[in-house]
Design a protein around this motif. Structure first.
Motif, PDB file in Angstrom:
ATOM      1  N   UNK A 132      18.089  -7.163  -7.277  1.00 60.67           N
ATOM      2  CA  UNK A 132      16.672  -7.053  -6.943  1.00 60.67           C
ATOM      3  C   UNK A 132      15.992  -5.861  -7.596  1.00 60.67           C
ATOM      4  N   UNK A 133      16.689  -4.714  -7.656  1.00 58.65           N
ATOM      5  CA  UNK A 133      16.073  -3.514  -8.238  1.00 58.65           C
ATOM      6  C   UNK A 133      15.790  -3.693  -9.732  1.00 58.65           C
ATOM      7  N   UNK A 134      16.769  -4.135 -10.549  1.00 64.15           N
ATOM      8  CA  UNK A 134      16.439  -4.353 -11.975  1.00 64.15           C
ATOM      9  C   UNK A 134      15.348  -5.399 -12.187  1.00 64.15           C
ATOM     10  N   UNK A 135      15.351  -6.467 -11.400  1.00 68.39           N
ATOM     11  CA  UNK A 135      14.305  -7.475 -11.545  1.00 68.39           C
ATOM     12  C   UNK A 135      12.933  -6.903 -11.200  1.00 68.39           C
ATOM     13  N   UNK A 136      12.880  -6.090 -10.136  1.00 66.23           N
ATOM     14  CA  UNK A 136      11.614  -5.469  -9.763  1.00 66.23           C
ATOM     15  C   UNK A 136      11.106  -4.508 -10.818  1.00 66.23           C
ATOM     16  N   UNK A 137      12.020  -3.720 -11.399  1.00 65.97           N
ATOM     17  CA  UNK A 137      11.640  -2.794 -12.466  1.00 65.97           C
ATOM     18  C   UNK A 137      11.141  -3.565 -13.683  1.00 65.97           C
ATOM     19  N   UNK A 138      11.861  -4.623 -14.047  1.00 67.65           N
ATOM     20  CA  UNK A 138      11.473  -5.431 -15.197  1.00 67.65           C
ATOM     21  C   UNK A 138      10.110  -6.075 -14.990  1.00 67.65           C
ATOM     22  N   UNK A 139       9.859  -6.573 -13.775  1.00 67.60           N
ATOM     23  CA  UNK A 139       8.566  -7.189 -13.481  1.00 67.60           C
ATOM     24  C   UNK A 139       7.430  -6.176 -13.558  1.00 67.60           C
ATOM     25  N   UNK A 140       7.687  -4.947 -13.124  1.00 67.94           N
ATOM     26  CA  UNK A 140       6.652  -3.917 -13.178  1.00 67.94           C
ATOM     27  C   UNK A 140       6.365  -3.500 -14.613  1.00 67.94           C
ATOM     28  N   UNK A 141       7.425  -3.356 -15.419  1.00 63.83           N
ATOM     29  CA  UNK A 141       7.245  -2.948 -16.814  1.00 63.83           C
ATOM     30  C   UNK A 141       6.533  -4.043 -17.611  1.00 63.83           C
ATOM     31  N   UNK A 142       6.882  -5.300 -17.314  1.00 66.58           N
ATOM     32  CA  UNK A 142       6.281  -6.452 -18.012  1.00 66.58           C
ATOM     33  C   UNK A 142       5.175  -7.082 -17.173  1.00 66.58           C
ATOM     34  N   UNK A 143       4.393  -6.265 -16.548  1.00 66.64           N
ATOM     35  CA  UNK A 143       3.358  -6.755 -15.635  1.00 66.64           C
ATOM     36  C   UNK A 143       2.424  -7.769 -16.325  1.00 66.64           C
ATOM     37  N   UNK A 144       2.242  -8.916 -15.635  1.00 65.91           N
ATOM     38  CA  UNK A 144       1.353  -9.945 -16.153  1.00 65.91           C
ATOM     39  C   UNK A 144       1.997 -10.875 -17.153  1.00 65.91           C
ATOM     40  N   UNK A 145       3.239 -10.599 -17.556  1.00 65.60           N
ATOM     41  CA  UNK A 145       3.915 -11.427 -18.551  1.00 65.60           C
ATOM     42  C   UNK A 145       4.621 -12.609 -17.881  1.00 65.60           C
ATOM     43  N   UNK A 146       5.242 -13.431 -18.708  1.00 68.38           N
ATOM     44  CA  UNK A 146       5.992 -14.581 -18.215  1.00 68.38           C
ATOM     45  C   UNK A 146       7.158 -14.127 -17.337  1.00 68.38           C
ATOM     46  N   UNK A 147       7.814 -13.022 -17.734  1.00 69.71           N
ATOM     47  CA  UNK A 147       8.939 -12.494 -16.949  1.00 69.71           C
ATOM     48  C   UNK A 147       8.466 -12.067 -15.571  1.00 69.71           C
ATOM     49  N   UNK A 148       7.322 -11.411 -15.515  1.00 72.13           N
ATOM     50  CA  UNK A 148       6.755 -10.983 -14.234  1.00 72.13           C
ATOM     51  C   UNK A 148       6.482 -12.182 -13.335  1.00 72.13           C
ATOM     52  N   UNK A 149       5.954 -13.244 -13.907  1.00 72.84           N
ATOM     53  CA  UNK A 149       5.658 -14.445 -13.126  1.00 72.84           C
ATOM     54  C   UNK A 149       6.932 -15.085 -12.582  1.00 72.84           C
ATOM     55  N   UNK A 150       7.987 -15.096 -13.402  1.00 69.93           N
ATOM     56  CA  UNK A 150       9.263 -15.670 -12.958  1.00 69.93           C
ATOM     57  C   UNK A 150       9.833 -14.881 -11.782  1.00 69.93           C
ATOM     58  N   UNK A 151       9.811 -13.551 -11.890  1.00 74.38           N
ATOM     59  CA  UNK A 151      10.336 -12.711 -10.810  1.00 74.38           C
ATOM     60  C   UNK A 151       9.524 -12.906  -9.536  1.00 74.38           C
ATOM     61  N   UNK A 152       8.230 -13.017  -9.667  1.00 74.46           N
ATOM     62  CA  UNK A 152       7.370 -13.217  -8.492  1.00 74.46           C
ATOM     63  C   UNK A 152       7.613 -14.591  -7.870  1.00 74.46           C
TER      64      UNK A 152
END
Length: 355
Positions: A132-152
């Motif tokens: 969960x922590x790496x996914x949350x960090x990745x989503x924050x760094x890639x905010x608004x991207x496809x990766x962020x949407x997948x994590x959300x």
């Protein structure tokens, strides 16, 4: 140094000592009040539920005088306030009565089944934190991207899908179809009478005794229910990590670090995440407490012999001593972890000590 100069320092030291004393007394008062509230809630639930404890013990076909004698022995003929005082005294001494279902003291049953719940919740929390922590960090760094949407979306599914439905689906796929995991339960019947647990934590006991075949069997039983709980923990932890990291990445020290030429990886993992780690520890602690108290459905679906299944079976058999005893233990653990996480937060974050 003159006497005049030492007076302000003495006053400041005295004020700090008074502030610490007030904080300790406030914390103790919070613990006592919360626990008394928990006891009050469980006591009145036991009196409101339309189940007569005396009838649950002797049966509904027992003569009236036998039922009345049992009611007197249980103190049910006393005034309600007197019953509550007795209830508090017994609960504080760990006496929750005798279980109708097992005929054992309730506390003895809880000591037997609670390690299974702790083992399940601990592995679930580890899975949630590690992923969960790496996914949350990745989503924050890639905010608004496809990766962020997948994590959300992963987090949204974890919050929205009923756990009993996901558990049944997981059993259908991974056990019935693929045969990747063992059938519901904690240990195979082949090892149930040959394996001797020491602490009640089967994975630790099997590894300590060097019984690797038993350890593999235990792993095949626990991986699916703990993975399911870990997914729900992951949904919560990743969402909160994303929120904390977005807040930290917007701070001025991040801009200054970038201006100094620090690498983006160093800024993210060694500066922003370190500052977000303090509130994140509180989130992980609360997630762990939530898994300890919220694993009832998971234990029921996977026939996991923990506290949740024990409370469920007791409720189905009108064993209110066991139900209330288990509820008090779960509530006390949740309150304890909650207060401990709050204390840890205040200790690690100097900004909150003056609040």
């Amino acid at each position: 140094m003159s006497i005049v100069d030492s007076k302000p320092k003495a006053r400041r030291g005295k004020s700090r000592a008074n502030a610490r004393l007030k904080a300790v007394l406030g914390f103790a008062l919070t613990v006592i009040t919360t626990f008394l509230g928990l006891l009050a809630v469980t006591f009145f639930i036991g009196r409101v539920v339309p189940i007569d404890p005396a009838l649950a013990i002797v049966g509904d076909r027992a003569p009236a005088h036998v039922v009345e004698r049992v009611r007197e022995q249980l103190g049910l003929n006393l005034p309600l306030w007197h019953q509550f005082i007795i209830y508090i005294r017994q609960a504080l001494s760990g006496d929750f009565g005798i279980s109708v279902l097992t005929t054992n003291p309730v506390m003895q049953d809880i000591k037997r089944v609670f390690p299974a719940t702790m083992e399940l919740a601990t592995i679930g929390t580890l899975i949630g934190a590690v992923f969960g922590i790496p996914l949350g960090v990745l989503a924050a760094v890639k905010r608004g991207s496809f990766i962020d949407q997948i994590v959300r979306i992963i987090g949204l599914v974890g919050y929205s899908v009923p756990i009993f439905w996901l558990g049944l689906l997981a059993l259908l796929v991974f056990y019935a179809q693929l045969n990747w995991v063992a059938y519901p339960g904690r240990i195979d019947i082949v090892y149930e009478f040959t394996f001797t647990p020491i602490t009640g934590f089967y994975l630790f006991d099997a590894a300590w005794q060097g019984q690797w075949d038993v350890l593999w069997d235990l792993f095949r039983h626990i991986i699916l229910p703990s993975g399911l709980l870990g997914y729900f923990s992951l949904a919560y932890i990743s969402r909160m990590t994303r929120s904390f990291m977005l807040n930290e990445l917007a701070q001025e020290y991040v801009v200054a670090a970038r201006a100094k030429g620090l690498s983006e990886a160093r800024i993210i993992w060694f500066h922003a995440l370190r500052n977000a780690a303090v509130p994140l520890m509180t989130v992980i602690a609360l997630s762990y407490a939530g898994l300890l108290e919220g694993s009832v459905l998971t234990e029921t679906i996977f026939a996991w012999p923990g506290l949740g299944l024990y409370i469920t079976n007791s409720l189905q058999n009108a064993d209110m001593n066991a139900v209330l005893g288990g509820t008090i233990v779960v509530g006390a653990v949740f309150v304890g972890i909650n207060l401990l996480s709050d204390l840890l937060y205040r200790t690690l974050d100097p900004r909150t000590r003056s609040r």
